[in-house]
Design a protein around this motif. Structure first.
Motif, PDB file in Angstrom:
ATOM      1  N   PHE A   1       0.878  -1.737   0.197  1.00 20.42           N
ATOM      2  CA  PHE A   1       0.064   0.274  -0.158  1.00 20.42           C
ATOM      3  C   PHE A   1       0.995   1.735   0.271  1.00 20.42           C
ATOM      4  O   PHE A   1       0.449   2.588  -0.831  1.00 20.42           O
ATOM      5  N   PRO A   2       1.945   1.412   1.051  1.00 17.63           N
ATOM      6  CA  PRO A   2       2.851   2.013   1.006  1.00 17.63           C
ATOM      7  C   PRO A   2       3.618   3.239  -0.498  1.00 17.63           C
ATOM      8  O   PRO A   2       3.081   3.401  -1.080  1.00 17.63           O
ATOM      9  N   LEU A   3       4.089   2.069  -1.031  1.00 17.02           N
ATOM     10  CA  LEU A   3       4.188   1.938  -2.852  1.00 17.02           C
ATOM     11  C   LEU A   3       3.071   1.911  -3.566  1.00 17.02           C
ATOM     12  O   LEU A   3       4.049   3.057  -4.768  1.00 17.02           O
ATOM     13  N   ALA A   4       1.869   1.780  -3.376  1.00 19.48           N
ATOM     14  CA  ALA A   4       1.020   1.428  -4.895  1.00 19.48           C
ATOM     15  C   ALA A   4       0.686   3.130  -4.522  1.00 19.48           C
ATOM     16  O   ALA A   4      -0.739   3.726  -5.169  1.00 19.48           O
ATOM     17  N   LEU A   5       0.065   3.760  -3.150  1.00 21.72           N
ATOM     18  CA  LEU A   5      -0.667   4.931  -3.098  1.00 21.72           C
ATOM     19  C   LEU A   5       0.205   6.156  -2.934  1.00 21.72           C
ATOM     20  O   LEU A   5       1.191   5.774  -2.596  1.00 21.72           O
ATOM     21  N   ASP A   6      -1.045   7.376  -3.198  1.00 21.79           N
ATOM     22  CA  ASP A   6      -0.470   8.756  -2.836  1.00 21.79           C
ATOM     23  C   ASP A   6      -0.678   8.656  -1.597  1.00 21.79           C
ATOM     24  O   ASP A   6      -0.688   8.683  -0.547  1.00 21.79           O
ATOM     25  N   ALA A   7       0.390  10.173  -1.086  1.00 19.92           N
ATOM     26  CA  ALA A   7      -0.076  10.839   0.214  1.00 19.92           C
ATOM     27  C   ALA A   7      -1.402  10.338   0.080  1.00 19.92           C
ATOM     28  O   ALA A   7      -2.173  10.067   1.812  1.00 19.92           O
ATOM     29  N   PHE A   8      -2.340  11.455   0.028  1.00 22.74           N
ATOM     30  CA  PHE A   8      -3.672  11.250   0.109  1.00 22.74           C
ATOM     31  C   PHE A   8      -4.933  10.039   0.336  1.00 22.74           C
ATOM     32  O   PHE A   8      -5.860   9.815   1.443  1.00 22.74           O
ATOM     33  N   ARG A   9      -4.366   8.989  -0.561  1.00 15.55           N
ATOM     34  CA  ARG A   9      -4.832   7.604  -0.774  1.00 15.55           C
ATOM     35  C   ARG A   9      -4.460   6.818   1.046  1.00 15.55           C
ATOM     36  O   ARG A   9      -5.233   6.035   1.613  1.00 15.55           O
ATOM     37  N   LEU A  10      -3.355   7.370   0.649  1.00 17.97           N
ATOM     38  CA  LEU A  10      -2.592   6.249   1.527  1.00 17.97           C
ATOM     39  C   LEU A  10      -3.172   6.832   3.648  1.00 17.97           C
ATOM     40  O   LEU A  10      -3.209   6.300   3.976  1.00 17.97           O
ATOM     41  N   ASN A  11      -3.542   8.423   3.533  1.00 21.18           N
ATOM     42  CA  ASN A  11      -3.889   8.844   4.410  1.00 21.18           C
ATOM     43  C   ASN A  11      -5.544   8.528   5.225  1.00 21.18           C
ATOM     44  O   ASN A  11      -5.293   8.107   5.638  1.00 21.18           O
ATOM     45  N   MET A  12      -6.112   7.821   4.326  1.00 23.65           N
ATOM     46  CA  MET A  12      -7.504   7.938   3.591  1.00 23.65           C
ATOM     47  C   MET A  12      -7.548   6.074   4.099  1.00 23.65           C
ATOM     48  O   MET A  12      -8.227   6.246   5.353  1.00 23.65           O
TER      49      MET A  12
ATOM     50  N   LYS B   1       1.688  12.594   7.547  1.00 26.88           N
ATOM     51  CA  LYS B   1       0.871  11.605   7.531  1.00 26.88           C
ATOM     52  C   LYS B   1       1.090  10.915   7.221  1.00 26.88           C
ATOM     53  O   LYS B   1       0.555   9.264   7.910  1.00 26.88           O
ATOM     54  N   THR B   2       2.570  10.376   6.105  1.00 21.86           N
ATOM     55  CA  THR B   2       2.979   8.828   6.250  1.00 21.86           C
ATOM     56  C   THR B   2       2.942   8.479   7.382  1.00 21.86           C
ATOM     57  O   THR B   2       3.393   7.169   7.513  1.00 21.86           O
ATOM     58  N   THR B   3       4.081   9.336   8.318  1.00 21.57           N
ATOM     59  CA  THR B   3       4.915   7.972   9.523  1.00 21.57           C
ATOM     60  C   THR B   3       2.884   7.981  10.182  1.00 21.57           C
ATOM     61  O   THR B   3       4.097   6.266  11.381  1.00 21.57           O
ATOM     62  N   LEU B   4       2.400   8.662  10.066  1.00 18.88           N
ATOM     63  CA  LEU B   4       1.375   8.184  11.239  1.00 18.88           C
ATOM     64  C   LEU B   4       0.702   7.188  11.420  1.00 18.88           C
ATOM     65  O   LEU B   4       0.185   5.974  11.013  1.00 18.88           O
ATOM     66  N   TYR B   5       0.863   6.770   9.425  1.00 18.09           N
ATOM     67  CA  TYR B   5       0.024   5.751   8.954  1.00 18.09           C
ATOM     68  C   TYR B   5       0.884   4.613   8.874  1.00 18.09           C
ATOM     69  O   TYR B   5      -0.135   3.213  10.011  1.00 18.09           O
ATOM     70  N   PHE B   6       2.137   4.234   9.260  1.00 23.99           N
ATOM     71  CA  PHE B   6       3.066   3.447   9.555  1.00 23.99           C
ATOM     72  C   PHE B   6       3.200   3.080  11.119  1.00 23.99           C
ATOM     73  O   PHE B   6       3.492   2.556  11.337  1.00 23.99           O
TER      74      PHE B   6
ATOM     75  N   PHE C   1      -7.112   8.170  14.788  1.00 22.65           N
ATOM     76  CA  PHE C   1      -8.292   8.663  14.509  1.00 22.65           C
ATOM     77  C   PHE C   1      -7.762  10.353  13.954  1.00 22.65           C
ATOM     78  O   PHE C   1      -8.067  10.993  13.069  1.00 22.65           O
ATOM     79  N   THR C   2      -7.869  10.499  15.655  1.00 16.50           N
ATOM     80  CA  THR C   2      -7.144  12.395  16.158  1.00 16.50           C
ATOM     81  C   THR C   2      -6.209  13.022  15.084  1.00 16.50           C
ATOM     82  O   THR C   2      -5.990  14.066  14.065  1.00 16.50           O
ATOM     83  N   LEU C   3      -5.680  11.765  15.266  1.00 16.17           N
ATOM     84  CA  LEU C   3      -3.802  12.970  14.112  1.00 16.17           C
ATOM     85  C   LEU C   3      -4.354  12.176  13.054  1.00 16.17           C
ATOM     86  O   LEU C   3      -3.447  13.449  12.495  1.00 16.17           O
ATOM     87  N   GLN C   4      -4.861  11.831  12.278  1.00 14.27           N
ATOM     88  CA  GLN C   4      -4.756  11.391  11.313  1.00 14.27           C
ATOM     89  C   GLN C   4      -5.851  12.481  10.652  1.00 14.27           C
ATOM     90  O   GLN C   4      -5.214  12.807   9.180  1.00 14.27           O
ATOM     91  N   VAL C   5      -6.886  12.510  10.861  1.00 13.42           N
ATOM     92  CA  VAL C   5      -7.523  13.319  10.587  1.00 13.42           C
ATOM     93  C   VAL C   5      -7.779  14.965  10.763  1.00 13.42           C
ATOM     94  O   VAL C   5      -8.111  16.130  10.209  1.00 13.42           O
ATOM     95  N   GLY C   6      -7.542  14.905  12.038  1.00 19.26           N
ATOM     96  CA  GLY C   6      -6.669  16.494  12.535  1.00 19.26           C
ATOM     97  C   GLY C   6      -8.227  17.383  13.384  1.00 19.26           C
ATOM     98  O   GLY C   6      -8.451  18.082  13.899  1.00 19.26           O
ATOM     99  N   PHE C   7      -9.012  16.307  13.555  1.00 12.10           N
ATOM    100  CA  PHE C   7     -10.825  16.980  14.475  1.00 12.10           C
ATOM    101  C   PHE C   7     -11.017  15.782  15.275  1.00 12.10           C
ATOM    102  O   PHE C   7     -11.059  14.276  15.343  1.00 12.10           O
ATOM    103  N   MET C   8     -11.551  15.726  15.563  1.00 14.97           N
ATOM    104  CA  MET C   8     -12.416  15.023  17.228  1.00 14.97           C
ATOM    105  C   MET C   8     -14.275  16.021  17.183  1.00 14.97           C
ATOM    106  O   MET C   8     -13.788  16.191  17.773  1.00 14.97           O
TER     107      MET C   8
END
Length: 394
Positions: A29-40, A200-205, A269-276
């Protein structure tokens, strides 16, 4: 040591499944997706924490909680409170009537930071609270319900009622919680910009690694004596109780573990999207979380992850294409899974996938057995030398 590792990863098949999931999450997934899709995708993975907890709680423990959004939201709000306090330093809020407090408090004419907000200036306290607050509420609810032998559908209704009450409380206390808008505009974590693509990439990992850790912890629990007792309680609760075990305590424990997993997911989730906001706490998101586990397979920890990814991806696609119909799609999906695929994706794999692999293995073996055997050239007769002739002469 080897039996412990076998139980932890679930044998050869469990290890293979875990390895495939790890490769998908950490490499493919990290290699196949861009930063936006990876964050999603990272946002989808935060829901997988709740689904994994529901496999333990519902699939093996027989405790159907329709209020897991409570614990997801509590973990998310704990992290959001720390991030909001960091964003509300006196320099950044100098245009407010009362600098140094969150903006929504200033809008509601609160002139002093509430006492229960004070400890969230500490990041260490926040990390503890992300797990401790959901677990504490789960402990209170579990002791109140299970010690009185309240279970089955009555417990599900009670958890739904608690989710509704907590949502109303959060919305009603707008000056303390941000109300219906929630806690927004969260940009930094200890000075680190969490809105950048690198963050966002770091938070994904981080999310993927923690999820794999929760799966291993869940397998460790299920492979122990506690796991066998959970299945026994699900099928024959009275027999386990008459055997001398404290059924209520086991139920409270697994309920608290599921709450802890949900709290971790909410914080990420809060860290990924920036709100709750309270929209992630109520009845509807809690039911959606049950659908994640049901679609993936309520008896499979790995299946719960795939279920969360699949349903959320479908939810995104349908909400973009059919914004007025996606809720009906979710309801229809849950009904179809319950009626026709009670064991979810994991059940389909066990009933069809393994059979398909077995057929492939049988075909390959048959091809090997029916393949023509090429004759090997005959060995030349050994010629005796003078030395060997003397050795063999009596």
């Amino acid at each position: 040591m080897k039996p412990f590792l076998d139980n932890l990863v679930g044998g050869k098949q469990g290890a293979a499944g875990l390895l495939i999931l790890a490769v998908l999450l950490l490499v493919v997934f990290p290699l196949a997706l861009d930063a936006f899709r990876l964050n999603m995708l990272g946002k989808y993975l935060t829901y997988a924490f709740v689904a994994v907890g529901l496999v333990l709680c519902w699939g093996y423990g027989g405790i159907l909680s329709l209020g897991q959004g409570i614990f997801f939201g509590l973990g998310g709000y704990c992290m959001a409170m720390f991030l909001k306090l960091e964003a509300s330093d006196p320099e950044s809020t100098k245009i407010q009537s009362t600098p140094g407090i969150p903006d929504f408090m200033d809008w509601n004419q609160i002139t002093e930071l509430p006492l229960f907000w004070q400890p969230f200036h500490s990041f260490g306290f926040t990390l503890v609270a992300v797990i401790a607050v959901p677990v504490l509420l789960a402990l209170i609810v579990g002791l109140a319900m299970f010690k009185r032998r309240v279970g089955d559908v009555y417990f599900s209704i009670v958890t739904q009622a608690i989710a509704a009450i907590l949502t109303i409380l959060i919305i009603g206390q707008q000056g303390l919680t941000g109300g219906v808008n929630g806690i927004t505009d969260l940009r930094t974590l200890m000075g680190w910009d969490i809105q950048s693509n690198e963050a966002k990439t770091t938070l994904y990992f981080v999310c993927a690694v923690l999820l794999l850790g929760c799966i291993l912890l869940g397998r460790f629990i299920l492979s122990s004596k506690l796991g066998r007792l959970l299945m026994a309680m699900r099928d024959k609760e009275e027999r386990v109780r008459f055997s001398g075990y404290d059924v209520a305590s086991f139920k409270v424990f697994v309920f608290c573990v599921a709450a802890a997993f949900a709290g971790i997911g909410g914080a990420l989730f809060t860290l990924q999207v920036g709100f709750m906001s309270p929209s992630f706490v109520g009845i509807v998101p809690s039911i959606e979380m049950v659908i994640f586990a049901a679609v993936g397979g309520r008896m499979s920890l790995l299946g719960a992850v795939y279920g969360a990814l699949l349903v959320n991806y479908g939810k995104t696609v349908f909400s973009e294409s059919f914004p007025e119909l996606w809720l009906y799609f979710m309801g229809g999906l849950f009904i179809a899974v319950v009626m026709y695929f009670p064991n979810g994706l994991a059940g389909l794999w066990q009933s069809h996938g393994r059979r398909w692999l077995a057929r492939i293995g049988q075909r390959r073996q048959a091809q090997v057995e029916t393949a023509p055997i090429t004759p090997t050239p005959a060995a030349k007769p050994e010629t005796k030398t003078a030395a060997t002739a003397l050795e063999t002469t009596p």
